[in-house]
Design a protein around this motif. Structure first.
Motif, PDB file in Angstrom:
ATOM      1  N   LYS A 109      -4.924   8.645   3.450  1.00 46.00           N
ATOM      2  CA  LYS A 109      -4.189   9.472   2.495  1.00 46.00           C
ATOM      3  C   LYS A 109      -3.068  10.247   3.180  1.00 46.00           C
ATOM      4  O   LYS A 109      -1.958  10.359   2.656  1.00 46.00           O
ATOM      5  N   SER A 110      -3.354  10.798   4.367  1.00 42.75           N
ATOM      6  CA  SER A 110      -2.313  11.513   5.111  1.00 42.75           C
ATOM      7  C   SER A 110      -1.193  10.570   5.516  1.00 42.75           C
ATOM      8  O   SER A 110      -0.015  10.936   5.475  1.00 42.75           O
ATOM      9  N   LEU A 111      -1.561   9.356   5.887  1.00 42.47           N
ATOM     10  CA  LEU A 111      -0.552   8.379   6.289  1.00 42.47           C
ATOM     11  C   LEU A 111       0.416   8.075   5.160  1.00 42.47           C
ATOM     12  O   LEU A 111       1.637   8.027   5.364  1.00 42.47           O
ATOM     13  N   GLN A 112      -0.102   7.883   3.942  1.00 39.03           N
ATOM     14  CA  GLN A 112       0.787   7.548   2.831  1.00 39.03           C
ATOM     15  C   GLN A 112       1.701   8.718   2.481  1.00 39.03           C
ATOM     16  O   GLN A 112       2.846   8.536   2.099  1.00 39.03           O
ATOM     17  N   VAL A 113       1.200   9.952   2.648  1.00 42.79           N
ATOM     18  CA  VAL A 113       2.030  11.125   2.360  1.00 42.79           C
ATOM     19  C   VAL A 113       3.133  11.270   3.406  1.00 42.79           C
ATOM     20  O   VAL A 113       4.300  11.502   3.090  1.00 42.79           O
ATOM     21  N   ILE A 114       2.774  11.123   4.691  1.00 38.16           N
ATOM     22  CA  ILE A 114       3.752  11.268   5.773  1.00 38.16           C
ATOM     23  C   ILE A 114       4.779  10.140   5.730  1.00 38.16           C
ATOM     24  O   ILE A 114       5.962  10.340   6.014  1.00 38.16           O
ATOM     25  N   ALA A 115       4.349   8.927   5.340  1.00 34.70           N
ATOM     26  CA  ALA A 115       5.254   7.781   5.313  1.00 34.70           C
ATOM     27  C   ALA A 115       6.152   7.765   4.089  1.00 34.70           C
ATOM     28  O   ALA A 115       7.133   7.023   4.037  1.00 34.70           O
ATOM     29  N   GLU A 116       5.833   8.602   3.081  1.00 29.53           N
ATOM     30  CA  GLU A 116       6.589   8.584   1.828  1.00 29.53           C
ATOM     31  C   GLU A 116       8.093   8.830   2.024  1.00 29.53           C
ATOM     32  O   GLU A 116       8.916   8.145   1.433  1.00 29.53           O
ATOM     33  N   PRO A 117       8.516   9.810   2.850  1.00 33.83           N
ATOM     34  CA  PRO A 117       9.962  10.072   2.968  1.00 33.83           C
ATOM     35  C   PRO A 117      10.730   9.009   3.752  1.00 33.83           C
ATOM     36  O   PRO A 117      11.961   9.022   3.728  1.00 33.83           O
ATOM     37  N   ILE A 118      10.039   8.117   4.463  1.00 28.87           N
ATOM     38  CA  ILE A 118      10.748   7.098   5.254  1.00 28.87           C
ATOM     39  C   ILE A 118      11.426   6.120   4.299  1.00 28.87           C
ATOM     40  O   ILE A 118      10.769   5.526   3.445  1.00 28.87           O
ATOM     41  N   PRO A 119      12.749   5.942   4.395  1.00 33.84           N
ATOM     42  CA  PRO A 119      13.443   5.018   3.478  1.00 33.84           C
ATOM     43  C   PRO A 119      12.890   3.603   3.610  1.00 33.84           C
ATOM     44  O   PRO A 119      12.793   3.062   4.710  1.00 33.84           O
ATOM     45  N   LYS A 120      12.528   3.018   2.467  1.00 31.52           N
ATOM     46  CA  LYS A 120      11.921   1.678   2.467  1.00 31.52           C
ATOM     47  C   LYS A 120      12.802   0.704   1.699  1.00 31.52           C
ATOM     48  O   LYS A 120      13.275   1.016   0.615  1.00 31.52           O
ATOM     49  N   ARG A 121      12.967  -0.482   2.248  1.00 33.15           N
ATOM     50  CA  ARG A 121      13.677  -1.554   1.554  1.00 33.15           C
ATOM     51  C   ARG A 121      12.718  -2.632   1.063  1.00 33.15           C
ATOM     52  O   ARG A 121      13.119  -3.561   0.373  1.00 33.15           O
ATOM     53  N   ALA A 122      11.465  -2.505   1.440  1.00 33.04           N
ATOM     54  CA  ALA A 122      10.414  -3.439   1.004  1.00 33.04           C
ATOM     55  C   ALA A 122       9.152  -2.632   0.734  1.00 33.04           C
ATOM     56  O   ALA A 122       8.974  -1.538   1.283  1.00 33.04           O
ATOM     57  N   ARG A 157      12.304  -2.088  10.391  1.00 31.55           N
ATOM     58  CA  ARG A 157      12.871  -3.406  10.704  1.00 31.55           C
ATOM     59  C   ARG A 157      12.723  -4.423   9.562  1.00 31.55           C
ATOM     60  O   ARG A 157      13.177  -5.557   9.677  1.00 31.55           O
ATOM     61  N   THR A 158      12.089  -4.029   8.465  1.00 30.80           N
ATOM     62  CA  THR A 158      11.833  -4.969   7.371  1.00 30.80           C
ATOM     63  C   THR A 158      12.774  -4.687   6.203  1.00 30.80           C
ATOM     64  O   THR A 158      12.718  -3.619   5.597  1.00 30.80           O
ATOM     65  N   GLU A 159      13.630  -5.643   5.872  1.00 25.18           N
ATOM     66  CA  GLU A 159      14.596  -5.489   4.783  1.00 25.18           C
ATOM     67  C   GLU A 159      14.137  -6.169   3.503  1.00 25.18           C
ATOM     68  O   GLU A 159      14.603  -5.832   2.413  1.00 25.18           O
ATOM     69  N   ALA A 160      13.260  -7.143   3.588  1.00 24.02           N
ATOM     70  CA  ALA A 160      12.772  -7.861   2.409  1.00 24.02           C
ATOM     71  C   ALA A 160      11.350  -8.323   2.687  1.00 24.02           C
ATOM     72  O   ALA A 160      10.925  -8.413   3.833  1.00 24.02           O
ATOM     73  N   GLY A 161      10.622  -8.613   1.604  1.00 21.48           N
ATOM     74  CA  GLY A 161       9.237  -9.045   1.764  1.00 21.48           C
ATOM     75  C   GLY A 161       8.298  -7.878   1.615  1.00 21.48           C
ATOM     76  O   GLY A 161       8.234  -7.240   0.560  1.00 21.48           O
ATOM     77  N   LYS A 162       7.578  -7.518   2.693  1.00 20.13           N
ATOM     78  CA  LYS A 162       6.625  -6.419   2.603  1.00 20.13           C
ATOM     79  C   LYS A 162       6.213  -5.970   3.996  1.00 20.13           C
ATOM     80  O   LYS A 162       6.397  -6.680   4.993  1.00 20.13           O
ATOM     81  N   VAL A 163       5.624  -4.780   4.049  1.00 19.33           N
ATOM     82  CA  VAL A 163       4.911  -4.277   5.222  1.00 19.33           C
ATOM     83  C   VAL A 163       3.482  -4.031   4.761  1.00 19.33           C
ATOM     84  O   VAL A 163       3.265  -3.323   3.774  1.00 19.33           O
ATOM     85  N   HIS A 164       2.507  -4.618   5.442  1.00 22.29           N
ATOM     86  CA  HIS A 164       1.113  -4.545   4.978  1.00 22.29           C
ATOM     87  C   HIS A 164       0.219  -4.087   6.119  1.00 22.29           C
ATOM     88  O   HIS A 164       0.022  -4.807   7.098  1.00 22.29           O
ATOM     89  N   LEU A 165      -0.330  -2.879   5.983  1.00 17.75           N
ATOM     90  CA  LEU A 165      -1.310  -2.366   6.940  1.00 17.75           C
ATOM     91  C   LEU A 165      -2.704  -2.623   6.383  1.00 17.75           C
ATOM     92  O   LEU A 165      -3.026  -2.190   5.276  1.00 17.75           O
ATOM     93  N   THR A 166      -3.537  -3.318   7.154  1.00 19.81           N
ATOM     94  CA  THR A 166      -4.908  -3.603   6.749  1.00 19.81           C
ATOM     95  C   THR A 166      -5.865  -3.002   7.768  1.00 19.81           C
ATOM     96  O   THR A 166      -5.686  -3.180   8.978  1.00 19.81           O
ATOM     97  N   ILE A 167      -6.867  -2.276   7.289  1.00 22.64           N
ATOM     98  CA  ILE A 167      -7.875  -1.662   8.150  1.00 22.64           C
ATOM     99  C   ILE A 167      -9.217  -2.316   7.823  1.00 22.64           C
ATOM    100  O   ILE A 167      -9.672  -2.277   6.678  1.00 22.64           O
ATOM    101  N   PHE A 168      -9.843  -2.940   8.816  1.00 25.27           N
ATOM    102  CA  PHE A 168     -11.074  -3.667   8.543  1.00 25.27           C
ATOM    103  C   PHE A 168     -12.004  -3.626   9.755  1.00 25.27           C
ATOM    104  O   PHE A 168     -11.598  -3.267  10.867  1.00 25.27           O
ATOM    105  N   LYS A 169     -13.252  -3.989   9.515  1.00 25.54           N
ATOM    106  CA  LYS A 169     -14.253  -4.031  10.586  1.00 25.54           C
ATOM    107  C   LYS A 169     -14.307  -5.435  11.177  1.00 25.54           C
ATOM    108  O   LYS A 169     -14.258  -6.423  10.450  1.00 25.54           O
ATOM    109  N   GLU A 170     -14.443  -5.498  12.497  1.00 30.32           N
ATOM    110  CA  GLU A 170     -14.442  -6.785  13.194  1.00 30.32           C
ATOM    111  C   GLU A 170     -15.541  -6.786  14.251  1.00 30.32           C
ATOM    112  O   GLU A 170     -15.785  -5.766  14.905  1.00 30.32           O
ATOM    113  N   GLU A 171     -16.191  -7.937  14.418  1.00 27.08           N
ATOM    114  CA  GLU A 171     -17.224  -8.074  15.440  1.00 27.08           C
ATOM    115  C   GLU A 171     -16.729  -8.922  16.600  1.00 27.08           C
ATOM    116  O   GLU A 171     -15.862  -9.798  16.436  1.00 27.08           O
TER     117      GLU A 171
END
Length: 636
Positions: A109-122, A157-171
């Motif tokens: 939740k903090s990450l999405q709030v802090i990242a909100e002002p960063i200009p996004k093209r995707a 660095r991303t002008e089109a498409g998407k930026v996708h952060l995924t958080i998951f558990k791995e063994e």
């Protein structure tokens, strides 16, 4: 401070430079933090801020807290270095053995709030898999700094498409596990972008520091030091063969707190889903009649947990029904003032900035009371009430909405025109708490309340007492209803969901071609304007405020974010009301708005993101209507 910095630079002691600079920043930052804390605790100040301003205050407080913690971390690192610690500036601190805990949901939740002002093209997508523990034994500040660096660099660095952060558990891979040993578990943070590929020559040195120290390289070098100090690993790989983009990742050992309920976040879902933005907040009433904040989309509909027949826990037991009021006024100050007063009286309040929005709101919801201004842009109060009364006769004959006309600029003759148009009573502005209390306690409003109570509790609608008479300015037209009419009324109300929810709604779409969803919208009554060029689109979007705007990112030779950015600049200089419900239509694999484990932040200037092929259910979800247009409960 400047002389000290020059001396340190000449000694080539970057650790001391960072630590001393952090020390110098602590004093002004502490002042900022204190000021923000005082503002956040001042009820008088908070009551004067709108939702957007409250979000900005919250963001500023979060940022100042994080900056102070980073400064303290740098100072402590230098102290440990001076005491012959072998750990460097970004290494582990000696915290006296205190166990550090990372609350993973709060971090996101903090990450999405802090990242909100960063200009996004995707679009930015954040997905938290349900198998990730709610709390981790790890340094939350180091994890947050590392994640923020990954996301920020990917966005830039991303002008089109998407930026996708995924958080998951791995063994740990079975081939790496020694005989008889248990496989190690990790939490992995993986950031995928569709930006330019990393060159083959640069790839081996991405996480190393060099003389040039570009912003990206510096951020990755910081991640390397932070994650190594947590006994974690990090790396980079290409998205895939013939796919443009990169995947940067890091993983940390999974150590759970041992507290019951911390094993996973399986029961958690993001309340701020894909299309909430900084402007989007609405009040929701609790059982005792007080209001609490609740996120919603910029469309402003009250969230619904289910279908037309769904009940809240209080309503399900027949103990409580939420009273609702609507304010139709083009003045933000007037709406907010009356909103606060009605909230104190126990109402959940909806706001409409003009007659057109108010008309649709009255069609979609039975309110206990409506207050409607006379003079407004787009559609004035008289036209709004006239059109509603005509619609009401055909579609809601057993219920007459109680409407109070309000204005500061009309006389007796104009107020009479309001009554002729269908208003029940007129009250001059300013509307006081006493005025609203008197309206709430008046016989006509109490009759409306009782009728809606009966509908909600599966009983017959309240009958008018033939022996009582209503005053001329307190018209009451509640027809008596035989016992079997409740079921018939329910059926009529359910049919309204299908036949009237999109009446007089206008959509502007920038796309090369139509599709089945747009064709369905037209059949359902939407007025859809399809633009196939930027010039045509710009001409249409500047003419009026639209109920819905869809912009396809895959129009050739056109940047959708740049187009909307230019429009927002024009809008700020030429309009009073903001164009809402501007949705970015992405060709990437974006989670649906109903995905409970993902947050989707739109490119700058947009209010939400849709994926192709467009589906009406997704649009409906973004508008936060959840197929419950009446907000009134009727028995089966």
């Amino acid at each position: 401070m400047v002389d000290r910095r020059i001396q340190l630079e000449s000694r080539e002691d970057p650790a001391r430079l960072i630590a001393y600079t952090s020390h110098d920043l602590m004093t002004p930052l502490s002042g900022v933090q204190l000021a923000l804390s005082l503002l956040s605790e001042d009820d008088d100040v908070l009551s004067k801020l709108d939702a957007h301003q409250n979000e900005l205050l919250s963001t500023a407080a979060n940022c100042s807290d994080i900056m102070i913690r980073i400064c303290k971390s740098s100072i402590e690192s230098l102290r440990h270095s001076n005491s012959n610690s072998k750990r460097n500036l970004l290494g582990k601190e000696n915290d006296g053995g205190k166990e550090k805990i990372t609350k993973i949901v709060e971090l996101v939740k903090s990450l999405q709030v802090i990242a909100e002002p960063i200009p996004k093209r995707a679009p930015l997508v954040i997905t938290l898999c349900p198998n990730v523990p709610h709390r981790l034994v790890s340094d939350d500040l180091k994890i947050f700094r590392s994640v923020l660096n990954l996301v920020k660099d990917a966005i830039l660095r991303t002008e089109a498409g998407k930026v996708h952060l995924t958080i998951f558990k791995e063994e740990q891979d079975e081939t790496e596990v020694a005989d008889g040993a248990e496989a190690k578990k990790y939490v992995k943070f993986e950031c995928e972008d569709t930006g330019p590929d990393v060159s083959i020559g640069e790839a081996p040195f991405l996480f190393e520091s060099n003389v040039e120290n570009s912003q990206t390289r510096l951020g990755l070098h910081s991640i390397a030091n932070l994650i190594k100090s947590l006994d974690g690993t990090y790396g980079y790989r290409k998205r895939g063969q013939n796919l443009q983009g990169s995947i940067f990742w890091f993983s940390i050992p999974l150590i759970v707190t041992g507290i019951q309920g911390d094993e996973s976040v399986h029961s958690f879902s993001f309340s701020m889903n894909s299309n909430s933005n900084l402007h989007s907040i609405q009040r929701r009433s609790t059982a005792n009649g007080t209001a609490t904040p609740a996120e919603t989309t910029s469309f402003g509909r009250c969230p619904s947990a289910g279908s037309l027949n769904s009940l809240s826990s209080q309503e399900e037991e027949g103990q409580y029904r939420i009273k609702r009021a609507l304010i139709i006024d083009d003045s933000v100050i007037v709406r907010k003032t009356i909103d606060r007063a009605l909230t104190k009286l126990g109402f959940v309040v909806e706001q409409a900035e003009d007659g057109s929005v108010g008309l649709n709101a009255m069609k979609q919801t039975m309110f206990d009371m409506v207050l409607c201004d006379f003079l407004m842009p787009v559609m004035d109060g008289l036209d709004c009430v006239k059109q509603y009364r005509e619609w009401e006769k055909e579609h809601r004959p057993t219920f007459r909405q109680y409407i109070v006309g309000i204005s500061a600029h009309i006389g007796v003759q104009e107020s009479g025109q309001g009554l002729e148009a269908g208003m029940n009573v007129f009250r001059p502005k300013p509307i006081s708490m006493r005025n609203l209390t008197e309206l709430q306690e008046s016989k006509p409003v109490q009759r409306i309340v009782k009728q809606l109570d009966r509908l909600a509790s599966s009983s017959s609608p309240e009958r008018c007492d033939p022996l009582s008479s209503c005053k001329a300015d307190e018209t009451c037209s509640l027809p008596s209803s035989p016992p079997g009419e409740v079921l018939a009324l329910k059926r009529r109300l359910e049919s309204m969901v299908v036949t009237t929810r999109v009446e007089n709604r206008y959509a502007l779409v920038l796309s090369e071609e139509s599709n089945s969803c747009l064709d369905k919208m037209k059949v359902d009554g939407w007025h859809v304007i399809l633009s196939q060029s930027s010039a045509d689109f710009e001409g249409h979007i500047r003419k009026r405020n639209w109920d819905l705007v869809l912009v396809d990112e895959e129009i050739p030779f056109l940047s959708a974010p740049r187009l909307i950015s230019d429009f927002r600049e024009w809008e700020a200089a030429n309009r009073v009301n903001e164009q809402k419900n501007v949705f970015f239509v992405s060709g990437s694999d974006i989670p649906r708005p109903s995905d409970k484990h993902s947050i989707v932040r739109p490119p700058s200037g947009f209010n939400g993101v849709l994926r192709k092929p467009i589906e009406w259910e997704d649009i409906d979800h973004l508008l936060n209507r959840n197929k419950n247009f009446l907000n009134i409960l009727v028995p089966k």
